[in-house]
Design a protein around this motif. Structure first.
Motif, mmCIF file in Angstrom:
data_model
loop_
_atom_site.group_PDB
_atom_site.id
_atom_site.type_symbol
_atom_site.label_atom_id
_atom_site.label_comp_id
_atom_site.label_asym_id
_atom_site.label_seq_id
_atom_site.Cartn_x
_atom_site.Cartn_y
_atom_site.Cartn_z
ATOM 1 N N CYS A 207 3.309 -47.393 -9.525
ATOM 2 C CA CYS A 207 3.565 -46.415 -9.606
ATOM 3 C C CYS A 207 4.371 -46.155 -10.751
ATOM 4 N N PHE A 208 4.597 -44.572 -11.339
ATOM 5 C CA PHE A 208 5.041 -44.134 -12.766
ATOM 6 C C PHE A 208 5.359 -42.696 -13.250
ATOM 7 N N ILE A 209 6.472 -42.103 -12.975
ATOM 8 C CA ILE A 209 6.871 -40.888 -13.395
ATOM 9 C C ILE A 209 5.567 -40.399 -14.401
ATOM 10 N N ASP A 210 5.392 -39.285 -14.836
ATOM 11 C CA ASP A 210 5.039 -39.026 -16.632
ATOM 12 C C ASP A 210 6.067 -37.948 -17.275
ATOM 13 N N ASN A 211 6.502 -38.619 -18.105
ATOM 14 C CA ASN A 211 7.131 -37.760 -19.013
ATOM 15 C C ASN A 211 8.791 -37.569 -18.199
ATOM 16 N N TYR A 212 9.307 -39.152 -17.776
ATOM 17 C CA TYR A 212 9.928 -39.605 -16.988
ATOM 18 C C TYR A 212 11.597 -38.923 -17.130
ATOM 19 N N LYS A 213 11.173 -39.911 -19.287
ATOM 20 C CA LYS A 213 12.308 -39.155 -19.752
ATOM 21 C C LYS A 213 12.779 -37.844 -20.065
ATOM 22 N N ASN A 214 12.151 -36.731 -19.868
ATOM 23 C CA ASN A 214 12.874 -35.511 -20.003
ATOM 24 C C ASN A 214 12.952 -35.513 -18.039
ATOM 25 N N ARG A 215 11.983 -35.379 -17.567
ATOM 26 C CA ARG A 215 12.158 -35.225 -15.941
ATOM 27 C C ARG A 215 14.019 -35.248 -15.740
ATOM 28 N N LYS A 216 13.897 -36.240 -15.820
ATOM 29 C CA LYS A 216 15.354 -36.726 -15.274
ATOM 30 C C LYS A 216 16.357 -36.060 -16.163
ATOM 31 N N GLU A 217 16.200 -35.252 -17.012
ATOM 32 C CA GLU A 217 17.710 -34.852 -17.544
ATOM 33 C C GLU A 217 17.674 -33.238 -16.434
ATOM 34 N N PHE A 218 16.677 -33.055 -15.603
ATOM 35 C CA PHE A 218 17.492 -32.039 -14.896
ATOM 36 C C PHE A 218 18.317 -32.490 -13.688
ATOM 37 N N GLU B 166 -3.440 -40.599 -19.860
ATOM 38 C CA GLU B 166 -3.118 -39.000 -19.676
ATOM 39 C C GLU B 166 -2.161 -38.933 -17.801
ATOM 40 N N THR B 167 -1.845 -38.514 -18.328
ATOM 41 C CA THR B 167 -0.819 -37.515 -17.710
ATOM 42 C C THR B 167 -2.035 -37.773 -15.660
ATOM 43 N N CYS B 168 -0.944 -37.750 -14.751
ATOM 44 C CA CYS B 168 -1.256 -37.357 -13.244
ATOM 45 C C CYS B 168 -2.493 -38.442 -13.445
ATOM 46 N N LEU B 169 -2.969 -39.020 -13.314
ATOM 47 C CA LEU B 169 -4.172 -40.429 -13.646
ATOM 48 C C LEU B 169 -4.239 -40.995 -12.258
ATOM 49 N N ILE B 170 -5.022 -41.182 -12.149
ATOM 50 C CA ILE B 170 -5.056 -42.396 -11.042
ATOM 51 C C ILE B 170 -6.366 -43.737 -11.718
ATOM 52 N N ALA B 171 -6.152 -44.629 -12.322
ATOM 53 C CA ALA B 171 -7.043 -45.646 -12.269
ATOM 54 C C ALA B 171 -6.772 -46.794 -12.673
ATOM 55 N N LYS B 172 -7.569 -47.969 -12.117
ATOM 56 C CA LYS B 172 -8.239 -49.065 -12.030
ATOM 57 C C LYS B 172 -7.227 -49.899 -13.316
ATOM 58 N N ASN C 25 0.930 -59.096 -13.237
ATOM 59 C CA ASN C 25 -0.145 -58.670 -14.132
ATOM 60 C C ASN C 25 -0.412 -57.084 -14.241
ATOM 61 N N LEU C 26 0.430 -56.421 -13.593
ATOM 62 C CA LEU C 26 0.251 -54.825 -13.130
ATOM 63 C C LEU C 26 0.968 -54.673 -14.447
ATOM 64 N N LEU C 27 2.335 -55.156 -14.326
ATOM 65 C CA LEU C 27 3.349 -54.971 -15.116
ATOM 66 C C LEU C 27 3.229 -55.529 -16.710
ATOM 67 N N PHE D 148 -0.534 -43.340 -11.017
ATOM 68 C CA PHE D 148 -0.893 -44.777 -10.834
ATOM 69 C C PHE D 148 -1.469 -45.892 -11.450
ATOM 70 N N ILE D 149 -1.421 -46.801 -11.858
ATOM 71 C CA ILE D 149 -2.688 -48.451 -11.876
ATOM 72 C C ILE D 149 -2.445 -48.738 -10.616
#
Length: 538
Positions: free
Chosen positions: A188-199, A303-309, A291-293, A274-275
């Motif tokens: 799991c990873f936050i999209d646009n993490y660098k900018n979102r955490k600034e809030f 793309e953002t907000c995606l669920i992918a295998k 392997n996921l790492l 998510f991957i």
């Protein structure tokens, strides 16, 4: 400010209390007054007070019934009973309802009720402070559990394969112990993490907020899934996998992840992707997480907000990104020189679409972009106003911290707009705009043969007038200035690239290598080869 509700069927009594009690001085707000219990209860269903002062004997609903029903909705409601009755039966019922005071109207003094209200307010404040401390303590404990899970898994992932064999039998501080059943691990990873955490106040607070929302969704979905934060913007969910054909594992999983995405968007305005890994036995989970790492390229281009295998095979592009460098550098040089911010987005979008199509290695993309920016820095280094605002170390640190294509694109656009703004402002503030423009022209066309006539024509100035003006403002002739800039650029290329002396000569617009070497030696004191050799020895 705490809110008070007054309820009494004796209107003069209501009027007296509402007007004579110094509400503001007591730091209280009289929220509403009512002449019967039914009206008060209906109002409280939408606007629950903190303090209730009520008579007992009223039509439709008496004060004790009202107190009981309101306490069912708010257990810590503070209540004072006003009554003409001193009988033990009423007092006993009030005591059972945990009423804070029982005040007789016949003997009631204004000072008594003011003192009661002051005491109640102080108690509410004390209870609030206690609740805050308890919540903070619970958050610390919960956060430590999350940290313990992450630490536990990092130790498992990074230890030797031999030690991973029976890892899932281990207990740890977080209380985590895996069942003997297959799981679907997912990154799991936050999209646009660098900018979102600034809030948020800190990165830890941001990550903890995300963890809480994800944890709540998983509990509500009743999945027995395990969630843990692994490292910066990388967390994992282990989703139970049922081997029965009746179970739609991926359908249930997809529903839970969609709910997670909706909740994070609703409460934190955060997008998450998510991957998904393969169904895995407990003893093999560390290998699947590893392997996921390694799915860095898939993660970078998603793309953002995606669920992918998880991608099974990632092939390198058959194109060399750096073979397109000169074309991009020329376009960027012209873009900066034209000083038109509207051209930045199309330029960046064009090249990012190209990189997206070919899915170049993320490290190669970052290196390519960093080289473009450093090229602009070197070209503008002669403009003194620019040197302090474009640090190589900062650029390098920032670009390394970016993990996705979308973040990198936004960062580059903002960076180029900042560069353009600085150069435009500096030219505007220059004492002599023609000379500043001439220096900019030299910086942007340093790889060409530059003549005084060419630059004067660009500035719409007479060549003789421009020559005299340049010498007066800069302190050296235009030819001397160009030579100085080219020799300083030559030193930088010899220091920072592996280009041959011949290539450096070509990149600076000299068609005679012997002449270039002679100019360099006269300027530096040694030949280009000797200069580079001395640097290598140091």
């Amino acid at each position: 400010m705490y809110k008070v509700m007054l309820v009494d069927d004796d209107y003069p009594a209501l009027e007296f209390l509402s007007e004579m009690i110094p509400w503001q001085a007591l730091d209280l707000e009289l929220q509403s007054i009512h002449e019967n219990g039914a009206s008060a209860l209906a109002y409280a269903s939408k606007h629950m007070p903190d303090i209730l002062i009520t008579d007992i004997g009223m039509p439709k609903m008496n004060g004790l019934e009202l107190t009981e029903k309101m306490k069912q909705q708010k257990s810590n409601l503070q209540v004072a009973i006003l009554s003409c009755h001193s009988e033990f039966e009423y007092a006993q019922k009030a005591l059972k309802l945990d009423v804070q005071d029982y005040l007789l109207k016949d003997t009631l003094e204004l000072e008594d009720i003011s003192a009661f209200l002051l005491g109640i307010r102080m108690k509410l404040e004390q209870d609030h402070q206690t609740s805050v401390k308890q919540l903070k303590l619970e958050n610390v404990v919960e956060r430590n559990k999350h940290l313990a899970k992450g630490k536990f898994f990092r130790e498992i992932i990074y230890q030797s394969p031999f030690n991973k064999k029976d890892w899932f039998f281990n207990d740890n501080f977080s209380g985590f112990k895996l069942e003997r059943r297959p799981f679907i691990p997912m990154l799991c990873f936050i999209d646009n993490y660098k900018n979102r955490k600034e809030f948020y106040v800190s990165e830890d607070v941001f990550e903890f907020a995300v963890q809480n929302v994800i944890g709540e969704v998983l509990i509500n979905c009743d999945t027995d899934a395990i969630y843990f934060n692994f490292e910066r913007n990388k967390s994992f969910i282990l989703f139970p996998y049922h081997t029965s054909l009746k179970e739609d594992n991926y359908g249930s999983l997809n529903q839970a992840l969609l709910k997670m995405q909706d909740a994070l968007k609703k409460y934190l305005d955060v997008s998450i992707s998510f991957i998904l890994g393969d169904p895995t036995k407990p003893e093999d989970i560390p290998f699947e997480i590893t392997n996921l790492l390694k799915s860095k390229r898939q993660y970078f281009y998603m793309e953002t907000c995606l669920i992918a295998k998880k991608d099974q095979d990632v092939l390198d592009s058959n194109k060399d990104l750096f073979s397109y460098y000169d074309q991009a550098a020329m376009e960027l040089r012209n873009l900066i020189f034209e000083k038109n911010t509207s051209n930045i987005d199309p330029f960046v979008s064009k090249w990012f679409e190209f990189m997206q199509e070919n899915r170049f290695d993320p490290d190669t993309v970052k290196e390519w972009i960093l080289k473009l920016l450093l090229e602009i820095k070197l070209k503008l280094k002669t403009l003194q106003y620019f040197q302090s605002s474009f640090k190589v170390e900062i650029l390098h640190q920032e670009i390394l911290s970016i993990e996705t294509m979308d973040e990198l694109k936004l960062w580059l656009i903002n960076c180029l707009k900042s560069v353009l703004k600085l150069t435009t402002e500096a030219l505007y503030m220059s004492k002599n705009k023609e000379i500043a423009e001439a220096c900019m022209y030299v910086a942007m066309h340093i790889e060409k043969k530059l003549s005084l006539d060419e630059v004067a024509k660009h500035l719409f100035l007479n060549a003789s007038y421009f020559s005299r003006l340049f010498k007066k403002e800069v302190g050296k002739t235009f030819v001397e200035y160009v030579k100085t800039i080219k020799m300083e650029r030559a030193k930088e290329l010899l220091d920072q690239t592996t280009d041959t002396v011949g290539n450096v000569c070509d990149r600076l617009g000299y068609d005679n290598q012997s002449y270039f070497i002679k100019l360099f030696k006269n300027y530096v004191g040694v030949t280009p080869a000797e200069y580079r050799g001395a640097k290598v020895k140091i």
